[in-house]
Design a protein around this motif. Structure first.
Motif, PDB file in Angstrom:
ATOM      1  N   PRO A  81      -4.202   4.152   5.281  1.00 51.23           N
ATOM      2  CA  PRO A  81      -5.478   4.247   4.614  1.00 51.23           C
ATOM      3  C   PRO A  81      -6.501   3.142   4.365  1.00 51.23           C
ATOM      4  O   PRO A  81      -5.746   2.252   4.111  1.00 51.23           O
ATOM      5  CB  PRO A  81      -5.121   5.074   3.460  1.00 51.23           C
ATOM      6  CG  PRO A  81      -3.696   4.546   2.860  1.00 51.23           C
ATOM      7  CD  PRO A  81      -3.169   4.352   4.300  1.00 51.23           C
ATOM      8  N   THR A  84     -10.538   4.790   1.003  1.00 50.24           N
ATOM      9  CA  THR A  84      -9.965   5.938   0.910  1.00 50.24           C
ATOM     10  C   THR A  84      -8.864   6.379  -0.413  1.00 50.24           C
ATOM     11  O   THR A  84      -8.938   7.360  -0.847  1.00 50.24           O
ATOM     12  CB  THR A  84      -9.073   6.311   2.192  1.00 50.24           C
ATOM     13  OG1 THR A  84     -10.070   6.136   3.418  1.00 50.24           O
ATOM     14  CG2 THR A  84      -8.179   7.637   2.298  1.00 50.24           C
ATOM     15  N   VAL A  85      -8.059   5.197  -0.468  1.00 52.96           N
ATOM     16  CA  VAL A  85      -7.357   5.048  -1.775  1.00 52.96           C
ATOM     17  C   VAL A  85      -7.904   5.712  -3.052  1.00 52.96           C
ATOM     18  O   VAL A  85      -7.641   6.122  -3.817  1.00 52.96           O
ATOM     19  CB  VAL A  85      -6.216   4.144  -1.612  1.00 52.96           C
ATOM     20  CG1 VAL A  85      -5.550   4.014  -3.106  1.00 52.96           C
ATOM     21  CG2 VAL A  85      -5.422   3.980  -0.458  1.00 52.96           C
ATOM     22  N   GLU A  86      -8.895   4.928  -3.128  1.00 50.94           N
ATOM     23  CA  GLU A  86      -9.908   4.941  -4.203  1.00 50.94           C
ATOM     24  C   GLU A  86     -10.545   6.537  -4.349  1.00 50.94           C
ATOM     25  O   GLU A  86     -10.465   6.758  -5.705  1.00 50.94           O
ATOM     26  CB  GLU A  86     -10.973   3.805  -4.191  1.00 50.94           C
ATOM     27  CG  GLU A  86     -10.529   2.496  -4.376  1.00 50.94           C
ATOM     28  CD  GLU A  86     -11.276   1.400  -4.311  1.00 50.94           C
ATOM     29  OE1 GLU A  86     -12.661   1.727  -3.659  1.00 50.94           O
ATOM     30  OE2 GLU A  86     -11.525   0.283  -4.782  1.00 50.94           O
ATOM     31  N   VAL A 135      -7.122   3.000 -10.077  1.00 55.49           N
ATOM     32  CA  VAL A 135      -6.019   2.642  -8.895  1.00 55.49           C
ATOM     33  C   VAL A 135      -5.302   1.475  -9.470  1.00 55.49           C
ATOM     34  O   VAL A 135      -4.092   1.119  -9.213  1.00 55.49           O
ATOM     35  CB  VAL A 135      -6.760   2.035  -7.553  1.00 55.49           C
ATOM     36  CG1 VAL A 135      -5.941   1.309  -6.773  1.00 55.49           C
ATOM     37  CG2 VAL A 135      -7.527   3.198  -6.934  1.00 55.49           C
ATOM     38  N   LEU A 161       0.290   8.382  -5.020  1.00 52.09           N
ATOM     39  CA  LEU A 161      -0.663   9.490  -5.071  1.00 52.09           C
ATOM     40  C   LEU A 161      -0.064  10.834  -4.413  1.00 52.09           C
ATOM     41  O   LEU A 161      -0.431  11.789  -4.787  1.00 52.09           O
ATOM     42  CB  LEU A 161      -1.874   8.873  -3.929  1.00 52.09           C
ATOM     43  CG  LEU A 161      -2.658   7.776  -4.621  1.00 52.09           C
ATOM     44  CD1 LEU A 161      -3.577   7.247  -3.334  1.00 52.09           C
ATOM     45  CD2 LEU A 161      -3.417   8.308  -5.854  1.00 52.09           C
ATOM     46  N   ILE A 165       1.792   2.840  -3.321  1.00 52.64           N
ATOM     47  CA  ILE A 165       0.783   3.327  -4.041  1.00 52.64           C
ATOM     48  C   ILE A 165       0.199   4.828  -3.326  1.00 52.64           C
ATOM     49  O   ILE A 165       0.029   5.810  -4.063  1.00 52.64           O
ATOM     50  CB  ILE A 165      -0.671   2.619  -3.802  1.00 52.64           C
ATOM     51  CG1 ILE A 165      -0.792   1.286  -4.924  1.00 52.64           C
ATOM     52  CG2 ILE A 165      -1.966   3.328  -4.283  1.00 52.64           C
ATOM     53  CD1 ILE A 165      -1.777   0.310  -4.515  1.00 52.64           C
ATOM     54  N   MET A 166       0.248   4.891  -2.384  1.00 56.31           N
ATOM     55  CA  MET A 166       0.218   6.127  -1.385  1.00 56.31           C
ATOM     56  C   MET A 166       1.638   7.074  -1.820  1.00 56.31           C
ATOM     57  O   MET A 166       1.184   8.358  -1.958  1.00 56.31           O
ATOM     58  CB  MET A 166       0.213   5.934   0.272  1.00 56.31           C
ATOM     59  CG  MET A 166      -1.200   5.410   0.710  1.00 56.31           C
ATOM     60  SD  MET A 166      -2.511   6.595   0.062  1.00 56.31           S
ATOM     61  CE  MET A 166      -2.058   8.058   0.714  1.00 56.31           C
ATOM     62  N   MET A 198       0.931  -1.112   0.036  1.00 58.23           N
ATOM     63  CA  MET A 198      -0.074   0.113  -0.017  1.00 58.23           C
ATOM     64  C   MET A 198       0.963   1.192   0.144  1.00 58.23           C
ATOM     65  O   MET A 198       0.600   2.261  -0.555  1.00 58.23           O
ATOM     66  CB  MET A 198      -1.049   0.056   1.241  1.00 58.23           C
ATOM     67  CG  MET A 198      -1.597   1.033   1.478  1.00 58.23           C
ATOM     68  SD  MET A 198      -3.321   1.206   0.140  1.00 58.23           S
ATOM     69  CE  MET A 198      -4.220   0.053   1.037  1.00 58.23           C
TER      70      MET A 198
END
Length: 66
Positions: free
Chosen positions: A43, A47-49, A59, A8, A4-5, A1
């Motif tokens: 998250p 939340t990520v979405e 995503v 972002l 990905i964060m 994760m």
């Protein structure tokens, strides 16, 4: 994760979006976003979405770790 964060965060920074503005765009509480941004909270997928949707990113495709 975290990859990905990281991606972002990079995209948010590159677009000059503040955490306050991101909160407005996503409906996610700004305190929650600050905690996520500072590594004090992990998250949820939802939340990520929401963040990805606000940035108009998919995503699965655009945030897939390299």
């Amino acid at each position: 994760m975290s990859r990905i964060m990281d991606e972002l965060k990079r995209r948010v920074d590159s677009q000059g979006i503040t955490v306050y503005r991101l909160s407005q765009m996503t409906g996610i509480n700004k305190v929650t976003l600050y905690r996520i941004w500072n590594g004090k909270a992990d998250p949820r997928i939802s939340t990520v979405e929401k963040i990805a949707a606000a940035l108009r990113l998919g995503v699965k495709k655009e945030l897939k770790p390299k």
